[in-house]
Design a protein around this motif. Structure first.
Motif, PDB file in Angstrom:
ATOM      1  N   ARG A 194       0.836  -1.207   0.000  1.00 25.28           N
ATOM      2  CA  ARG A 194       0.000   0.000   0.000  1.00 25.28           C
ATOM      3  C   ARG A 194       0.873   1.260   0.000  1.00 25.28           C
ATOM      4  N   GLY A 242     -10.196   8.733   0.878  1.00 22.58           N
ATOM      5  CA  GLY A 242     -10.095   7.474   0.154  1.00 22.58           C
ATOM      6  C   GLY A 242     -11.309   6.622   0.465  1.00 22.58           C
ATOM      7  N   HIS A 243     -11.283   5.390   0.010  1.00 23.84           N
ATOM      8  CA  HIS A 243     -12.401   4.486   0.293  1.00 23.84           C
ATOM      9  C   HIS A 243     -12.613   4.326   1.789  1.00 23.84           C
ATOM     10  N   ASP A 259      -6.888  -0.378   0.540  1.00 20.66           N
ATOM     11  CA  ASP A 259      -5.767   0.379  -0.022  1.00 20.66           C
ATOM     12  C   ASP A 259      -5.086  -0.397  -1.147  1.00 20.66           C
ATOM     13  N   TYR A 297      -7.155  -0.180  -4.195  1.00 15.01           N
ATOM     14  CA  TYR A 297      -7.130   1.160  -4.788  1.00 15.01           C
ATOM     15  C   TYR A 297      -5.941   1.296  -5.731  1.00 15.01           C
ATOM     16  N   TRP A 311      -6.542   1.918  -9.902  1.00 15.90           N
ATOM     17  CA  TRP A 311      -6.582   3.385  -9.963  1.00 15.90           C
ATOM     18  C   TRP A 311      -6.984   3.901 -11.338  1.00 15.90           C
ATOM     19  N   GLN A 331     -11.935   7.335 -10.881  1.00 16.13           N
ATOM     20  CA  GLN A 331     -12.156   6.793  -9.543  1.00 16.13           C
ATOM     21  C   GLN A 331     -11.854   7.841  -8.476  1.00 16.13           C
ATOM     22  N   ASP A 332     -10.798   8.654  -8.686  1.00  9.55           N
ATOM     23  CA  ASP A 332     -10.493   9.736  -7.744  1.00  9.55           C
ATOM     24  C   ASP A 332     -11.619  10.756  -7.700  1.00  9.55           C
ATOM     25  N   ILE A 391     -14.479   9.296  -5.591  1.00 12.95           N
ATOM     26  CA  ILE A 391     -14.216   9.304  -4.151  1.00 12.95           C
ATOM     27  C   ILE A 391     -14.340  10.707  -3.590  1.00 12.95           C
TER      28      ILE A 391
END
Length: 452
Positions: free
Chosen positions: A395, A404-405, A423, A426, A430, A434-435, A438
C-alpha cells in the motif's frame, strides 16, 4: 422481481426525459433569446431510446448496490450525442439558432441534471419497493463479510439466509450435481430475489449448475469470487477461442498515470487553498478563542515508500494530547487504530471540526508539497504502520491521501485488516475517474457529520 426491475426502469426513464427537457429550458429559454418549439416533446422519447441502447436501464437488475456515479462515462457520451443532435436540428427544436455558448451549457447541464435526476429517481424508486432479499450459497465467513458490507454502505438489500453447497450438491453426480428441487424450495420459502454464489473451490461444475438452476427459477444471480479481493474489478476480459481469460493489472501506476495524478493533485490543492482561505481564517480564530495552543497540529506519518513526513491538521485536542494517549489506550474502540468516541482530550471546537472533517483541510498544504495526494491510502502513524506486514505493505507504493475508500466507509468503523485490503485494491484499480468519484462521495460524508 420483474416488478422491481420495471419500477426502477420507469423512474430512470422519467429522470432522463426530464433532465433533457430541463437542460433545454435552461440553455434556450433562460440563457438565450430563443424559445423551445413544441416539437421538442417528440424528441424526448429519443433520449430514452438512446439511454436504452447504452444499457443504462439494464444495469440495475445486475447490481445489489445501485449507484449513479458509475454511470458518469455513459452519461457523458449521451450528453455529447444529444447536444450534437440538437445543434444539427436547432431550427426544428428551437425558434432560432443554438449558439456555441448555449451548446456548451446544454452539454454541461444535461450531464449534471442527468446524474442528479437519476440519483433522485433511484432514491424514490427504492422507497417504492421492499428491500432486495439475498440468499447466500457459501461459507459462513463470506456471509458475515457481505452482511457487514451491506450495513456499512446502507444498501437497500438484506441477507435472508445462507446455505452451504453441500446441502444442495451431489459432488459424485456429473449429470446433475445440484438438487434443483431442494434449492428451489428454499428460494420460494425465503422469498429470495437474488442468489449470491460463492464459487466451489473443489468442483467448478457445481458452481455452473447452481447458477443455471437459479436463473431457471427466475431469480437474479451474483457471484462472490474471492479472486477479486486481490486483483480488483478493473480486469480486462480476453476471449481465447471461447475460453475467457482475465488480464490483471500490474501493481503500480505507470509513469504517465503518476504525472496525471500529480497534476490533478496540484490543481486541486491550489484551487482548494484559494477558495478556502476565508474559512481557514475563521477556523483559526475560533481555535484560538476556544483553547490555548497553536492553530495547527503537526504529527509524524508514514508516507510513500515508508518516508516520514509531518501532516498538517487544525488542532482539535488539548496541547498535551499525545502525552495522555497511553493512559487512554484501554478505552480504544478501533481495531488496529486508536479511536475513542468521547475522547476527553478533544476540545469543544475540535469536536465540531472532527464531526465535519474540517480539521483535515490543512492537509492541502501537504498535497501541494507532494507529501500527500487528494485521494489515496490512509496515512498512518508509526505504531499503526508497524502492525502491517507482508504483501499489505505494498500500500506504501502510492502516496497517502486526504481521503479514500476508508474515509467514505467511515474511517473509525473500518478495521485495520479491511483498510489495508481497500488500499491494496485502490492501487490496482486506480483511474482518474475513480479519484473524482471518491472526492464526490467525500462531500456528502462530511456534510452528514460522520467524521468522528
Amino acid at each position: 422481481m420483474a416488478h422491481r426491475d420495471r419500477h426502477y426502469r420507469l423512474w430512470l426513464a422519467t429522470a432522463d426525459a426530464l433532465s433533457a427537457l430541463v437542460a433545454l429550458v435552461v440553455c434556450v429559454d433562460l440563457l438565450g433569446d430563443d424559445h423551445l418549439s413544441v416539437t421538442v416533446l417528440v424528441g424526448l422519447p429519443l433520449v430514452i431510446l438512446a439511454s436504452k441502447l447504452s444499457g443504462l436501464y439494464d444495469r440495475d437488475e445486475l447490481l445489489v448496490h445501485k449507484t449513479t456515479l458509475e454511470e458518469a462515462p455513459a452519461m457523458l457520451e449521451l450528453a455529447t450525442l444529444y447536444t450534437m443532435a440538437v445543434w444539427m436540428v436547432d431550427g426544428i427544436v428551437i425558434n432560432g439558432t443554438l449558439g456555441k455558448s448555449q451548446a456548451l451549457v446544454l452539454w454541461a447541464t444535461l450531464l449534471a441534471f442527468g446524474l442528479g435526476f437519476r440519483w433522485v429517481a433511484r432514491a424514490v424508486a427504492s422507497r417504492g419497493v421492499a428491500e432486495e432479499r439475498l440468499l447466500l450459497v457459501g461459507d459462513a465467513v463470506t456471509y458475515g463479510r457481505v452482511q457487514h458490507k451491506l450495513e456499512m454502505a446502507g444498501i437497500h438489500a438484506k441477507l435472508v439466509g445462507r446455505m452451504s453447497l453441500q446441502r444442495v450438491s451431489d459432488f459424485s453426480s456429473e449429470e446433475r450435481p445440484v438438487d434443483q428441487d431442494t434449492f428451489g424450495h428454499l428460494i420460494h420459502q425465503l422469498d429470495a430475489h437474488r442468489v449470491l454464489v460463492v464459487p466451489s473451490q473443489t468442483n467448478p461444475q457445481v458452481t455452473v449448475d447452481l447458477i443455471r438452476a437459479a436463473k431457471a427459477l427466475g431469480v437474479r444471480v451474483s457471484i462472490v469470487p474471492h479472486v477479486f479481493d486481490v486483483v480488483g474489478n478493473t480486469v480486462v476480459c480476453d476471449d481465447l477461442g471461447g475460453m475467457t481469460l482475465l488480464g490483471v493489472r500490474e501493481f503500480a501506476l505507470s509513469r504517465s498515470s503518476r504525472l496525471v495524478k500529480r497534476a490533478f493533485d496540484v490543481v486541486g490543492a491550489l484551487v482548494g487553498l484559494v477558495f478556502l482561505a476565508p474559512l481557514f481564517a475563521v477556523i483559526a480564530a475560533l481555535i484560538k478563542l476556544d483553547s490555548r495552543g497553536p492553530v495547527f497540529f503537526r504529527q509524524e506519518r508514514i508516507g510513500r515508500d515508508g518516508h516520514l513526513f509531518r501532516i498538517f491538521k487544525f488542532r482539535s485536542m488539548v496541547t498535551d494530547a499525545e502525552q495522555r494517549k497511553d493512559d487512554l489506550m484501554a478505552h480504544n474502540e478501533a481495531d488496529g487504530l486508536f479511536k475513542i468516541a468521547d475522547d476527553p482530550r478533544i476540545t469543544r471546537m475540535g469536536r465540531r471540526l472532527r464531526q465535519s472533517s474540517l480539521d483535515e483541510l490543512p492537509q492541502l498544504i501537504n498535497v501541494l508539497r507532494g507529501e500527500m495526494s487528494l485521494v489515496g491510502p490512509r496515512p498512518l502513524i508509526r505504531s499503526e504502520d508497524k502492525v502491517i506486514t507482508g504483501y499489505d505493505r505494498r500500500r506504501l507504493h502510492l502516496t497517502p491521501g486526504m481521503t479514500g475508500h476508508w474515509q467514505i466507509m467511515g474511517s473509525s468503523r473500518v478495521p485495520m485488516h479491511e483498510m489495508v485490503k481497500i488500499d491494496y485494491l485502490y492501487v490496482t484499480t486506480w483511474s482518474l475517474f475513480q479519484d473524482f468519484k471518491i472526492l464526490a462521495r467525500t462531500v456528502p460524508y462530511m456534510l452528514a457529520r460522520r467524521g468522528l
